[in-house]
Each structure stands twice: as C-alpha cells, then as structure tokens.
Design a protein around this motif. Structure first.
Motif, PDB file in Angstrom:
ATOM      1  N   ILE A  58      37.046  53.443  26.693  1.00  0.00           N
ATOM      2  CA  ILE A  58      36.252  54.174  27.693  1.00  0.00           C
ATOM      3  C   ILE A  58      35.339  53.200  28.428  1.00  0.00           C
ATOM      4  CG2 ILE A  58      34.447  55.916  28.024  1.00  0.00           C
ATOM      5  CD1 ILE A  58      35.718  57.406  25.590  1.00  0.00           C
ATOM      6  N   LEU A  59      34.726  52.281  27.681  1.00  0.00           N
ATOM      7  CA  LEU A  59      33.876  51.254  28.288  1.00  0.00           C
ATOM      8  C   LEU A  59      34.679  50.411  29.272  1.00  0.00           C
ATOM      9  CD1 LEU A  59      31.118  49.790  28.368  1.00  0.00           C
ATOM     10  CD2 LEU A  59      31.960  48.341  26.505  1.00  0.00           C
ATOM     11  N   PHE A  60      35.910  50.070  28.877  1.00  0.00           N
ATOM     12  CA  PHE A  60      36.797  49.314  29.763  1.00  0.00           C
ATOM     13  C   PHE A  60      37.002  50.069  31.079  1.00  0.00           C
ATOM     14  CE2 PHE A  60      41.062  48.913  31.506  1.00  0.00           C
ATOM     15  CZ  PHE A  60      41.102  47.552  31.811  1.00  0.00           C
ATOM     16  N   LEU A  61      37.341  51.354  30.991  1.00  0.00           N
ATOM     17  CA  LEU A  61      37.582  52.158  32.186  1.00  0.00           C
ATOM     18  C   LEU A  61      36.352  52.232  33.090  1.00  0.00           C
ATOM     19  CD1 LEU A  61      39.563  55.183  30.695  1.00  0.00           C
ATOM     20  CD2 LEU A  61      40.446  53.506  32.323  1.00  0.00           C
ATOM     21  N   VAL A  62      35.202  52.505  32.473  1.00  0.00           N
ATOM     22  CA  VAL A  62      33.960  52.677  33.228  1.00  0.00           C
ATOM     23  C   VAL A  62      33.567  51.390  33.960  1.00  0.00           C
ATOM     24  CG1 VAL A  62      31.464  53.075  32.978  1.00  0.00           C
ATOM     25  CG2 VAL A  62      33.088  54.563  31.811  1.00  0.00           C
ATOM     26  N   CYS A  63      33.829  50.249  33.327  1.00  0.00           N
ATOM     27  CA  CYS A  63      33.436  48.972  33.917  1.00  0.00           C
ATOM     28  C   CYS A  63      34.515  48.367  34.817  1.00  0.00           C
ATOM     29  CB  CYS A  63      33.077  47.976  32.815  1.00  0.00           C
ATOM     30  SG  CYS A  63      31.610  48.466  31.903  1.00  0.00           S
ATOM     31  N   TYR A  64      35.757  48.470  34.411  1.00  0.00           N
ATOM     32  CA  TYR A  64      36.839  47.789  35.140  1.00  0.00           C
ATOM     33  C   TYR A  64      37.209  48.495  36.439  1.00  0.00           C
ATOM     34  CZ  TYR A  64      41.304  45.467  35.988  1.00  0.00           C
ATOM     35  OH  TYR A  64      42.329  44.767  36.559  1.00  0.00           O
ATOM     36  N   MET A  65      37.345  49.821  36.379  1.00  0.00           N
ATOM     37  CA  MET A  65      37.870  50.552  37.541  1.00  0.00           C
ATOM     38  C   MET A  65      37.018  50.414  38.806  1.00  0.00           C
ATOM     39  SD  MET A  65      39.562  53.858  35.679  1.00  0.00           S
ATOM     40  CE  MET A  65      39.805  54.723  37.184  1.00  0.00           C
ATOM     41  N   CYS A  71      36.629  44.748  44.336  1.00  0.00           N
ATOM     42  CA  CYS A  71      36.945  43.317  44.326  1.00  0.00           C
ATOM     43  C   CYS A  71      38.344  43.021  44.853  1.00  0.00           C
ATOM     44  CB  CYS A  71      36.807  42.748  42.917  1.00  0.00           C
ATOM     45  SG  CYS A  71      35.108  42.575  42.385  1.00  0.00           S
ATOM     46  N   GLY A  72      39.262  43.965  44.636  1.00  0.00           N
ATOM     47  CA  GLY A  72      40.637  43.736  45.067  1.00  0.00           C
ATOM     48  C   GLY A  72      41.337  42.752  44.151  1.00  0.00           C
ATOM     49  N   GLY A  73      42.293  42.024  44.718  1.00  0.00           N
ATOM     50  CA  GLY A  73      43.060  41.051  43.941  1.00  0.00           C
ATOM     51  C   GLY A  73      44.539  41.368  43.973  1.00  0.00           C
ATOM     52  N   TYR A  74      45.267  40.774  43.055  1.00  0.00           N
ATOM     53  CA  TYR A  74      46.718  40.946  43.007  1.00  0.00           C
ATOM     54  C   TYR A  74      47.090  42.401  42.759  1.00  0.00           C
ATOM     55  CZ  TYR A  74      51.485  40.875  41.257  1.00  0.00           C
ATOM     56  OH  TYR A  74      52.814  41.144  41.065  1.00  0.00           O
ATOM     57  N   HIS A  75      48.093  42.872  43.518  1.00  0.00           N
ATOM     58  CA  HIS A  75      48.656  44.209  43.311  1.00  0.00           C
ATOM     59  C   HIS A  75      50.162  44.080  43.172  1.00  0.00           C
ATOM     60  CE1 HIS A  75      45.178  46.842  44.030  1.00  0.00           C
ATOM     61  NE2 HIS A  75      44.776  45.911  44.871  1.00  0.00           N
ATOM     62  N   ALA A  76      50.729  44.803  42.227  1.00  0.00           N
ATOM     63  CA  ALA A  76      52.181  44.815  42.058  1.00  0.00           C
ATOM     64  C   ALA A  76      52.835  45.501  43.249  1.00  0.00           C
ATOM     65  CB  ALA A  76      52.550  45.532  40.767  1.00  0.00           C
ATOM     66  N   LEU A 149      25.265  44.380  37.725  1.00  0.00           N
ATOM     67  CA  LEU A 149      24.980  45.432  36.741  1.00  0.00           C
ATOM     68  C   LEU A 149      25.815  45.250  35.474  1.00  0.00           C
ATOM     69  CD1 LEU A 149      24.706  48.563  39.077  1.00  0.00           C
ATOM     70  CD2 LEU A 149      22.839  47.370  37.904  1.00  0.00           C
ATOM     71  N   GLU A 150      27.073  44.864  35.637  1.00  0.00           N
ATOM     72  CA  GLU A 150      27.943  44.700  34.473  1.00  0.00           C
ATOM     73  C   GLU A 150      27.585  43.453  33.660  1.00  0.00           C
ATOM     74  OE1 GLU A 150      32.091  45.366  35.117  1.00  0.00           O
ATOM     75  OE2 GLU A 150      31.725  47.305  36.082  1.00  0.00           O
ATOM     76  N   VAL A 151      27.131  42.403  34.343  1.00  0.00           N
ATOM     77  CA  VAL A 151      26.672  41.212  33.624  1.00  0.00           C
ATOM     78  C   VAL A 151      25.409  41.556  32.832  1.00  0.00           C
ATOM     79  CG1 VAL A 151      25.702  38.892  33.906  1.00  0.00           C
ATOM     80  CG2 VAL A 151      27.775  39.542  35.154  1.00  0.00           C
ATOM     81  N   LEU A 152      24.528  42.367  33.421  1.00  0.00           N
ATOM     82  CA  LEU A 152      23.337  42.829  32.696  1.00  0.00           C
ATOM     83  C   LEU A 152      23.737  43.671  31.485  1.00  0.00           C
ATOM     84  CD1 LEU A 152      20.904  43.795  35.600  1.00  0.00           C
ATOM     85  CD2 LEU A 152      20.636  41.904  33.987  1.00  0.00           C
ATOM     86  N   SER A 170      33.442  41.238  28.613  1.00  0.00           N
ATOM     87  CA  SER A 170      33.668  39.866  29.077  1.00  0.00           C
ATOM     88  C   SER A 170      35.144  39.608  29.382  1.00  0.00           C
ATOM     89  CB  SER A 170      33.148  38.851  28.061  1.00  0.00           C
ATOM     90  OG  SER A 170      33.836  38.968  26.838  1.00  0.00           O
ATOM     91  N   VAL A 171      36.034  40.064  28.497  1.00  0.00           N
ATOM     92  CA  VAL A 171      37.473  39.842  28.702  1.00  0.00           C
ATOM     93  C   VAL A 171      37.982  40.656  29.899  1.00  0.00           C
ATOM     94  CG1 VAL A 171      39.770  40.024  27.658  1.00  0.00           C
ATOM     95  CG2 VAL A 171      37.843  39.273  26.272  1.00  0.00           C
ATOM     96  N   SER A 172      37.441  41.864  30.097  1.00  0.00           N
ATOM     97  CA  SER A 172      37.844  42.706  31.231  1.00  0.00           C
ATOM     98  C   SER A 172      37.448  42.074  32.562  1.00  0.00           C
ATOM     99  CB  SER A 172      37.192  44.088  31.128  1.00  0.00           C
ATOM    100  OG  SER A 172      37.609  44.745  29.972  1.00  0.00           O
ATOM    101  N   ILE A 173      36.200  41.629  32.652  1.00  0.00           N
ATOM    102  CA  ILE A 173      35.729  41.004  33.894  1.00  0.00           C
ATOM    103  C   ILE A 173      36.507  39.720  34.157  1.00  0.00           C
ATOM    104  CG2 ILE A 173      33.745  39.974  35.079  1.00  0.00           C
ATOM    105  CD1 ILE A 173      31.938  41.837  33.463  1.00  0.00           C
ATOM    106  N   PHE A 174      36.790  38.974  33.095  1.00  0.00           N
ATOM    107  CA  PHE A 174      37.555  37.735  33.252  1.00  0.00           C
ATOM    108  C   PHE A 174      38.971  38.034  33.742  1.00  0.00           C
ATOM    109  CE2 PHE A 174      40.148  34.201  31.568  1.00  0.00           C
ATOM    110  CZ  PHE A 174      39.553  33.160  32.272  1.00  0.00           C
ATOM    111  N   SER A 175      39.594  39.077  33.185  1.00  0.00           N
ATOM    112  CA  SER A 175      40.946  39.477  33.625  1.00  0.00           C
ATOM    113  C   SER A 175      40.939  39.817  35.114  1.00  0.00           C
ATOM    114  CB  SER A 175      41.432  40.692  32.829  1.00  0.00           C
ATOM    115  OG  SER A 175      41.480  40.403  31.469  1.00  0.00           O
ATOM    116  N   LEU A 176      39.911  40.526  35.543  1.00  0.00           N
ATOM    117  CA  LEU A 176      39.789  40.874  36.955  1.00  0.00           C
ATOM    118  C   LEU A 176      39.668  39.627  37.815  1.00  0.00           C
ATOM    119  CD1 LEU A 176      39.381  42.974  39.228  1.00  0.00           C
ATOM    120  CD2 LEU A 176      36.949  42.804  38.765  1.00  0.00           C
TER     121      LEU A 176
END
Length: 196
Positions: A58-65, A71-76, A149-152, A170-176
């Motif tokens: 849930i934390l992953f979803l709330v922060c990553y989405m 931010c954008g980035g690679y899209h399939a 906010l997410e770094v905080l 940390s791993v989620s933000i890095f993946s992004l």
C-alpha cells in the motif's frame, strides 16, 4: 487491455445520455485507463498479500503512483507489456525489501541518486504523451514537490525504524529514476533517428 470492456461501458453510458456522443472516445479512453489502474492496484495488493507485505505494498502504491504520473519515464508499447513489467517490478521490489537488508548508507545513496535524477529530468515525456511548455512546468513543479515530501517521509520512516517502509520507499523511488533515465535515452535515440 480492457478495450472491449471500455467500448461496452461507453456504449451503455451513451445510450443513457450520460455524455454527448461526440465525447464518447474521450470517455471510452478514460474508462479504459480507470480499468487498467484498478487492475494494477488490485494486482499490487494481491502480490503484497502473497509476500506477507500488504502494508508495504500500500505504501508503494501511495508513493509510487503519483510520482510516476508527474515524472514520466519509460512506457511499454502495449498495456499488456506494461502490466507484465509492473508485476515483475512490484514483485522484485517487495521481495528485495523483505529478504535483503543493506547498510542504511546504501538506501541513503539510492534516495540521493533518485532525488538528483528527478530534479534534473522531470518530467520525461513519452512519444504518446507530448507535453507543451505549460504542462512541463506544471508536471515539473508537482514532481519536485512530491519528491521532497517522499524524501521527508523516507527519513521519518528511517528515524522511526520502520524498516520495510524506508526500504520500500527508497527502492521504489530508485526504480522510478531508472525508468526516467531509460525514457530519456529512448527519447534521445528517437530524436536522433528523426534527424537522420
């Protein structure tokens, strides 16, 4: 994915006069995106349950989405590929967070690298989602605010010793940030191919 379902739902809504006929394609696209999003959320929660990490998922979803949105980035190229890549990425992030523990310095470095990448590159466009100058400014501002906010939040989780929380974040933000770099490289190659 969900193309036929979105057409069917849009047809029903059009017959009920829920929107003007000329806007049907816009509504159909929105319905399709909503169904895709719902599937991704449900899949993430199921993977979280199977890994014994429901709250971290849930934390992953709330922060990553929200960060991914701005931010954008690679899209399939297709929704199915996107879904498969997402399932693989989420599973890897949760399993890494559960079964591997690195020195806190490693997580700090991942967050720092991610922060720098996002501040330098956001937003990274996709050929299917070109932004005008106003949209770029808006997306950049939102991306920077969410990142700060997410770094905080990461540091709060670190200080309170919520291990799965700060590891996931940390791993989620890095993946992004990796997806942003790949997207930037892909855009650079595409522009160079056009010039040739």
């Amino acid at each position: 994915m969900f193309n036929k379902a979105s057409i069917y739902i849009a047809d029903i809504l059009e017959q009920q006069n829920r929107f003007p006929s000329e806007e049907k394609e816009v509504y159909r696209y929105g319905i399709q995106q909503g169904l895709n999003l719902g599937l991704n959320i449900l899949t993430t929660l199921i993977i979280g349950c199977l890994c014994g990490m429901l709250f971290p998922s849930i934390l992953f979803l709330v922060c990553y989405m929200p960060l991914r949105s701005f931010c954008g980035g690679y899209h399939a190229k297709t929704h199915i590929r996107c879904y498969i890549y997402s399932v693989i990425m989420i599973t890897c992030i949760l399993l890494i967070s559960r079964y591997f523990t690195f020195n806190t310095l490693v997580y700090e470095i991942l967050v720092l690298i991610s922060f720098i990448v996002i501040m330098l590159l956001a937003p990274v466009e996709d050929k299917n989602k070109i932004l005008d100058s106003d949209e770029k400014k808006f997306f950049r501002k939102k991306a920077c605010i969410i990142t700060v906010l997410e770094v905080l939040l990461y540091h709060i989780l670190l200080i309170t010793h919520y291990v799965n929380g700060y590891k996931i974040l940390s791993v989620s933000i890095f993946s992004l940030s990796i997806l942003m770099i790949i997207g930037q490289i892909k855009n650079h190659i595409r522009i160079n191919d056009k010039i040739r």
